[in-house]
Each structure stands twice: as C-alpha cells, then as structure tokens.
Design an enzyme around this catalytic site. Sequence first.
Site, PDB file in Angstrom:
ATOM      1  N   CYS A   2       0.813  -1.220   0.000  1.00  0.00           N
ATOM      2  CA  CYS A   2       0.000   0.000   0.000  1.00  0.00           C
ATOM      3  C   CYS A   2       0.848   1.272   0.000  1.00  0.00           C
ATOM      4  O   CYS A   2       0.545   2.226  -0.716  1.00  0.00           O
ATOM      5  CB  CYS A   2      -0.962  -0.008   1.179  1.00  0.00           C
ATOM      6  SG  CYS A   2      -0.200  -0.405   2.758  1.00  0.00           S
ATOM      7  N   HIS A   9      -2.866   6.673   4.316  1.00  0.00           N
ATOM      8  CA  HIS A   9      -1.413   6.713   4.505  1.00  0.00           C
ATOM      9  C   HIS A   9      -0.859   8.038   3.986  1.00  0.00           C
ATOM     10  O   HIS A   9      -1.280   8.532   2.928  1.00  0.00           O
ATOM     11  CB  HIS A   9      -0.733   5.585   3.729  1.00  0.00           C
ATOM     12  CG  HIS A   9      -0.916   4.216   4.320  1.00  0.00           C
ATOM     13  ND1 HIS A   9      -1.602   3.980   5.487  1.00  0.00           N
ATOM     14  CD2 HIS A   9      -0.471   3.004   3.883  1.00  0.00           C
ATOM     15  CE1 HIS A   9      -1.574   2.671   5.743  1.00  0.00           C
ATOM     16  NE2 HIS A   9      -0.911   2.064   4.785  1.00  0.00           N
TER      17      HIS A   9
END
Length: 339
Positions: A130, A242
């Site tokens: 990710c 994130h």
Amino acid sequence: MGYKVAVVGATGNVGHEMLNILAERKFPADEVVALASRRSQGKEVSFGDKTLKVKALENYDFSDTDIALMSAGGSVAEEWAPKIAAQGCVVIDNSSKFRMDPDVPLVVPEVNAEAIAGYTKKNIIANPNCSTAQMVVALKPLHEKATIKRVVVSTYQSVSGAGKAAMDELFTQTRAIYVNDPIVKEQLTKQIAFNVIPHIDVFMEDGDTKEEWKMMAETKKMLDPKIKLTATCVRVPVFVGHSEAVNIEFENPISDDEARDILREAPGILVVDKREDEGYVTPVECVGDYATFISRIRVDPTVENGLNLWCVSDNLRKGAALNAIQIAEVLCSDYLKKA
C-alpha cells in the site's frame, strides 16, 4: 457478455472495499461471488444495492470464473493462488507472497500497465504494498521528466493497514485513556493511541523492517532498478489513509513549478498545493477517494536537483482494492476480451 469475478477475503477491510469499488465503477461483471474461509460461510456482505452470501473458498470451483481478486493474506495466497490459477482463473493478489516472483507481474496501472501482459506465465498478477503504490504513482511522471537517482521517504501509515483488529485497538485504547482504563496492546508492538510506532512488519538483519524493504524492492521492480531508495515506515494513530514525506534527488534539473505542472497532468493524481493554511491534503480528507493527493511540493536546496513533496492516499483503496480493480479493468479491456 460480462465477466465472472470472485472476491476472496470478502469479509475483510480490503474485501469490503473491493466489492464497493466493483459496484461504484460498474465493472463489467455478470456475476460477483464473495468468498472467505469456512467460518464466514453464510455471512452477508454488500455489493452495491445487492447483498451477497459468503461462500467457502475451500469448496468453490473456479473453472468458470474469469478473475479472482484475493485479499486473504499471504498464507492463503500461497496455498490457493496457484490452485485457482491452474483452473484458468486469473488471480490478482493483494498479499506480498508473489510480488518479487520474476514470473509474476507487479503492477500499478498508472506506472507499468504494460507489465500485465506477463500474467500468462503463472496466471497471477501481484498488487504492490500500500505504501509503495501511492508513492510510485507520484514518482513515475517525475522520473520520466528528470530521472530519479535517489528517494528518501518517511511514511505515516494508518492502522487499517494492519487490519480491522488494529483499528479496533486504536479505538479501545483511545477510549481507555479518556476513562482511565488500562491500555491493552495485542495487535501492535506499542501503544498506538496518542503515539507513533516506527515499526511495521518484521525486522530484517540490516535493521530495516520488511515494510521498508518492500518499498525499495517494489519501486525498483515497477519503476527502475537503478533508483536508490531508503524508507522509514511509521504506524500512526489514524484509522484510514497513509501519508508520506518524500525527498527526491534527480539526475537532471527540475523546478517545483515544473513538478507541479507535471503532476497535475498525471493520471491518478490530484495536486492540492497552496502555501497557506489548509492548502494541503491530510488523511482524513482522502478517505473514500480514488486519487493520490500531492501537496507541499518544494525545492530541496541541500542537494543538486532535489525536491520534497507530501503524498496522501486512502490505503484501502489505491493501496489495495482500487489498484487491484484497475488491474482487472486493463486485463479485461486488453487481454480477456469477450464478445
């Protein structure tokens, strides 16, 4: 005639997002099947305005299924991806199991969609980590312009990257602090509420964590093996999204204005970069969005041809589910065409 798609790990965070995104993007599927382990058999999951009953992976016949979107962890992928692929179903796997296999394409469609052609070797395509996925979307157009030599990245990764149990742990620890209950840690190595943890995945012999190594190795595989990259990956008390502070050193000159213009035109990117209060994007604002957001673009005067930027994305989407479905879309349009 549409495709038949199976979502393996349909009851998890990423599985839920895969089903949501398949519906949102009107993926050309005649049938979508939700699969999980036997203990989840019979549970119900949402798919657009429909409800699907979860079937057991162990009993499922993939011989008439075109694509399996897998988000069930490395051990499940190791056992089942080759079995599923052997039945003629193309596997797009979200785990780290096959990412560095030279016979398995590792793909971010905005970066190296042409690599999908290599799926025929094993009938498996790997989704990257990710934190790597959102970063390389930003690096690709800049690399094409000025050639990247070195990247130094610090990540600020949400707890959803560690699964639903880690999200629950952040919630329960935060509540415990407010009501003066004991702090219980089970999923993460340190208290995560009101704290940051510079440790994601296992430690390696050289002192890097596996997450940091993944960012380096995957960037080299997808973008350019000549790029040098070092990372420090940190878990932060954010539920979803994130963030990354990225320092880039180029072989050729590039200004912050040039970089801003290039990124504005690049696929999958939204630039929000005003040098004022609120002129940048934070994780809370990116949740549920498809884009990778870039802010704080500026020259690094301490190195020749250096830039800094801030990169934010919904890790459950671009970092996992969305990227897998984008791969499936290219697979369908360019390789598995149906009349």
